[in-house]
Each structure stands twice: as C-alpha cells, then as structure tokens.
Write a protein that holds these residues in place. Structure first.
Motif, PDB file in Angstrom:
ATOM      1  N   UNK A 299       0.837  -1.195   0.000  1.00 56.08           N
ATOM      2  CA  UNK A 299       0.000   0.000   0.000  1.00 56.08           C
ATOM      3  C   UNK A 299       0.871   1.244   0.000  1.00 56.08           C
ATOM      4  N   UNK A 300       0.498   2.177  -0.839  1.00 52.70           N
ATOM      5  CA  UNK A 300       1.190   3.454  -0.848  1.00 52.70           C
ATOM      6  C   UNK A 300       0.811   4.250   0.394  1.00 52.70           C
ATOM      7  N   UNK A 301       1.760   5.016   0.870  1.00 52.60           N
ATOM      8  CA  UNK A 301       1.447   5.972   1.935  1.00 52.60           C
ATOM      9  C   UNK A 301       1.242   7.318   1.273  1.00 52.60           C
ATOM     10  N   UNK A 302      -0.001   7.643   1.003  1.00 47.15           N
ATOM     11  CA  UNK A 302      -0.293   8.854   0.252  1.00 47.15           C
ATOM     12  C   UNK A 302       0.092  10.109   1.025  1.00 47.15           C
ATOM     13  N   UNK A 303       0.178   9.973   2.349  1.00 48.93           N
ATOM     14  CA  UNK A 303       0.510  11.132   3.168  1.00 48.93           C
ATOM     15  C   UNK A 303       1.937  11.026   3.711  1.00 48.93           C
ATOM     16  N   UNK A 304       2.786  10.282   3.012  1.00 47.41           N
ATOM     17  CA  UNK A 304       4.158  10.120   3.443  1.00 47.41           C
ATOM     18  C   UNK A 304       4.939  11.410   3.337  1.00 47.41           C
ATOM     19  N   UNK A 305       6.142  11.403   3.948  1.00 47.24           N
ATOM     20  CA  UNK A 305       6.947  12.621   4.000  1.00 47.24           C
ATOM     21  C   UNK A 305       7.371  13.087   2.614  1.00 47.24           C
ATOM     22  N   UNK A 306       7.585  12.125   1.688  1.00 44.86           N
ATOM     23  CA  UNK A 306       7.982  12.510   0.330  1.00 44.86           C
ATOM     24  C   UNK A 306       6.929  13.332  -0.368  1.00 44.86           C
ATOM     25  N   UNK A 307       5.682  12.849  -0.349  1.00 47.34           N
ATOM     26  CA  UNK A 307       4.594  13.592  -0.974  1.00 47.34           C
ATOM     27  C   UNK A 307       4.336  14.923  -0.277  1.00 47.34           C
ATOM     28  N   UNK A 308       4.473  14.955   1.039  1.00 47.92           N
ATOM     29  CA  UNK A 308       4.272  16.204   1.771  1.00 47.92           C
ATOM     30  C   UNK A 308       5.315  17.240   1.378  1.00 47.92           C
ATOM     31  N   UNK A 309       6.583  16.796   1.268  1.00 47.31           N
ATOM     32  CA  UNK A 309       7.644  17.730   0.884  1.00 47.31           C
ATOM     33  C   UNK A 309       7.421  18.272  -0.525  1.00 47.31           C
ATOM     34  N   UNK A 310       7.020  17.382  -1.439  1.00 45.08           N
ATOM     35  CA  UNK A 310       6.748  17.823  -2.808  1.00 45.08           C
ATOM     36  C   UNK A 310       5.603  18.817  -2.823  1.00 45.08           C
ATOM     37  N   UNK A 312       4.522  20.798  -0.399  1.00 46.48           N
ATOM     38  CA  UNK A 312       4.960  22.071   0.183  1.00 46.48           C
ATOM     39  C   UNK A 312       5.820  22.855  -0.796  1.00 46.48           C
ATOM     40  N   UNK A 313       6.706  22.149  -1.493  1.00 38.40           N
ATOM     41  CA  UNK A 313       7.580  22.826  -2.453  1.00 38.40           C
ATOM     42  C   UNK A 313       6.762  23.428  -3.593  1.00 38.40           C
ATOM     43  N   UNK A 314       5.778  22.687  -4.083  1.00 35.94           N
ATOM     44  CA  UNK A 314       4.924  23.185  -5.165  1.00 35.94           C
ATOM     45  C   UNK A 314       4.093  24.377  -4.701  1.00 35.94           C
ATOM     46  N   UNK A 315       3.583  24.331  -3.479  1.00 32.75           N
ATOM     47  CA  UNK A 315       2.771  25.434  -2.967  1.00 32.75           C
ATOM     48  C   UNK A 315       3.575  26.721  -2.837  1.00 32.75           C
ATOM     49  N   UNK A 316       4.864  26.570  -2.540  1.00 32.49           N
ATOM     50  CA  UNK A 316       5.724  27.746  -2.423  1.00 32.49           C
ATOM     51  C   UNK A 316       6.127  28.266  -3.800  1.00 32.49           C
ATOM     52  N   UNK A 317       6.474  27.346  -4.703  1.00 34.96           N
ATOM     53  CA  UNK A 317       6.946  27.753  -6.029  1.00 34.96           C
ATOM     54  C   UNK A 317       5.812  28.201  -6.938  1.00 34.96           C
ATOM     55  N   UNK A 318       4.678  27.502  -6.864  1.00 35.23           N
ATOM     56  CA  UNK A 318       3.555  27.785  -7.772  1.00 35.23           C
ATOM     57  C   UNK A 318       2.252  27.891  -6.978  1.00 35.23           C
ATOM     58  N   UNK A 319       2.105  28.892  -6.117  1.00 31.10           N
ATOM     59  CA  UNK A 319       0.867  28.998  -5.339  1.00 31.10           C
ATOM     60  C   UNK A 319      -0.336  29.199  -6.245  1.00 31.10           C
ATOM     61  N   UNK A 320      -1.338  28.354  -6.093  1.00 28.13           N
ATOM     62  CA  UNK A 320      -2.580  28.425  -6.871  1.00 28.13           C
ATOM     63  C   UNK A 320      -2.340  28.314  -8.377  1.00 28.13           C
TER      64      UNK A 320
END
Length: 342
Positions: A299-310, A312-320
């Motif tokens: 089973x994938x961990x959809x809320x794993x640290x890797x996805x969270x970091x990605x 967060x990075x996307x929200x900072x680089x490309x907000x909305x």
C-alpha cells in the motif's frame, strides 16, 4: 497562519465592525422606524456585507493576487461594487417591501446611477477590509514559508556537508573505470558513464533552483536505464517523452520522487501492466504522469513525508498555479503533475 487563528481574527473583526456600526446607527438613525423593518434590514445588510467580503477574500483574491493577475482583480472589484447595490435593491426594495410595506429609498424618483453611487461607500469599504485582510494573511503565510525554506535549506546543506565525499574523487574514479572498460566491456562502461552523469547532476545541478527540463528528463532516463540494468532488463517500464524540450526550465529534482515511488511500490515485472512514465508540454505547461500497478499487499502511503515535501515545495513555487492529482484504487496508482514552464 493556522486556521484557528484566522477564524479567531475574523470573529474579533466582525464583532468590532458590527458593534461600531450599530453604535453609529443608534446615534444617527431616526428612532421612529418600524422595528420589524429595521431588524430585517440590519440582518440582510450584514449578510450582504459578509457575502461581498468573503466572495472577495475566499474566491477572487486567492485566484488573482498570488498569480499577480491585477487586471482581473480590478475588474472583479468593480463587479462586486455593482453587485452590492443590485442585491441590496432586490432585498430591501422588493422583498422587504412585500413583507413590511416600507421602502428604504423613495421609489418615485430613484435613479439607478445615484443608487449605485449612494451604496458605493458601503461596498468599497467592505472590499477594502477584505483586501487588507487577505494581503495580511498572504504576507504572513509567505514570510512563514520563506523562513521555513531557509531553515530546511540550511539543514540540507549541513547534512550534505556531513555526508559529502569529494565529488571530484568520485567522478575521476568513475571516469577511470569507464576508460578501462570501454574496450573490454562496453555495456558496463556505458552504465558507469550514466552513473557518473547522475552523480554530477545531483551534486551540481541540484544546487540551482531551476534546471533545464531536458537535463531533468535525461536524469530520469539514466535512472530508469540503471534500474533496468540492476534487474537484467526484466523490468516493465515505458518512458514517453519528446526528444526536444527546448530551453524550458523546471525546479531541480522535482520529478524523480514519483518515479522512485513507482519502482519502490509498484509491480515492475508485469509486461501486460508496465510502469508508464510520460512527460509532455502543452500550452506552456509541463504535464508529467506516472501510472503503475501495485500488489494488493503493498500500500502506498499517500501522506508520506515525500509527498508532503513535494506538495509544500509546489505550494511555495507555484501557489494556486499547479495541479498535483494522486489517484489510487485497489490495483493502480496514478500521479498527474501539471506545472507552468519558465
């Protein structure tokens, strides 16, 4: 800013705003007004202010200010300035009149332009409050994110220094192995060259915030090739991408996480259900997809640290201004990332 703090600030604002407004009305408004009409008019007026405030605060500002779409923001403000008196007229002069028999304005010589002008004070006032509130929230969140990024970058740099072995030594050693094996074992020599290129890319290019898309795609191709080599080519994976991406740039090492996840959790030995990685450009945006089958026991961990970091990075680089869609059912895991190209 946390949601709890934001809600608390809004409650305090509306408590003070409504309190001061009612205090002003108690001083200036005539006392002999019909009580039913006055209560319904005040309640409707407050709801209208809430509607205009949060239409601007929650819908228009997040879609325009982070992306610097100033023209659309200005047009939307004028639209709300017109919408405010339109809704007020319907409520007070039509609905309330039917209920109480009272008008707020003299309907015999009411001019539409005057009505809009007379209400502009209230509409502009509430719009200014919503704009100031959103800008304060936006600046707060931006400063928090920047501070967090600086701390994370310093931590990453420190960790990199702790783990660093001289890159020149590694590259020179790998190039020496490549030269020794070029004639006797060209297949292994080619793999060593790919590994050397990947190390060079991770060591040097990842220091830049933005890298050429074609270099990022080459890095993924080398990674996939080495993964195949590791398992003697018995890996079902398809990598689809154009041969030329021009001079488009994207954030460094943004895509490898999704490919690693597919190889780590996915089924890679089923030729009928290969891991499919695709990158394409469309209308100035990168569309990157990874589709793979996975075993039910895995089973994938959809809320794993890797996805969270990605995220967060996307929200900072490309907000909305980006889309990361992750879909998972009982057998398949699909990722679709869409970001603007620079």
């Amino acid at each position: 800013m946390s949601k709890k703090k934001e809600i608390l600030y809004h409650i305090i604002f509306w408590f003070l705003f409504v309190g001061l407004e009612q205090l002003l009305k108690s001083i200036t408004v005539y006392k002999d007004l019909d009580t039913t009409w006055s209560i319904l008019q005040n309640l409707g007026f407050l709801l209208l202010e809430l509607l205009i405030f949060y239409s601007n605060y929650l819908l228009i500002c997040p879609k325009t200010i982070p992306n610097k779409r100033w023209r659309l923001l200005i047009v939307a403000q004028f639209g709300l300035i017109i919408l405010f008196p339109a809704i007020r007229f319907v409520y007070e002069e039509v609905i309330l009149f039917k209920i109480t028999g009272y008008h707020n304005y003299d309907m015999r010589d009411l001019d539409p332009l005057y009505y809009i002008y007379d209400n502009s004070y209230y509409s502009i006032r509430i719009l200014l409050f919503s704009l100031v509130g959103y800008f304060m929230k936006y600046m707060w969140n931006t400063n928090t994110q920047v501070t967090q990024l600086i701390v994370e970058k310093k931590q990453a740099e420190l960790q990199s220094l702790k783990n660093q072995l001289s890159p020149h030594f590694l590259f020179n050693s790998l190039n020496g192995f490549y030269s020794d094996l070029y004639d006797t074992n060209p297949t292994v020599a080619a793999d060593i060259l790919k590994l050397s290129e990947m190390l060079r890319y991770v060591t040097y290019e990842s220091e830049n915030d933005m890298v050429l898309l074609k270099d990022e795609i080459l890095f993924l191709q080398n990674y996939i090739d080495l993964f195949k080599r590791r398992f003697d080519g018995k890996v079902a994976v398809t990598f689809i991408h154009p041969h030329d991406f021009g001079t488009y740039k994207i954030p460094s090492l943004l895509l490898i996480h999704f490919v690693e996840n597919a190889f780590k959790h996915g089924v890679t030995d089923d030729d009928d259900n290969p891991v499919v990685v695709e990158a394409k450009t469309q209308s100035g945006r990168l569309i990157f997809t990874v589709n793979n089958k996975y075993r039910v026991t895995q089973s994938y961990d959809e809320h794993g640290i890797g996805n969270k970091n990605i995220s967060q990075r996307l929200n900072i680089l490309y907000p909305e201004n980006h889309s990361l869609n992750i879909e998972q059912d009982t057998q398949y895991y699909n990722v679709t990332l869409i970001i603007p190209l620079s």
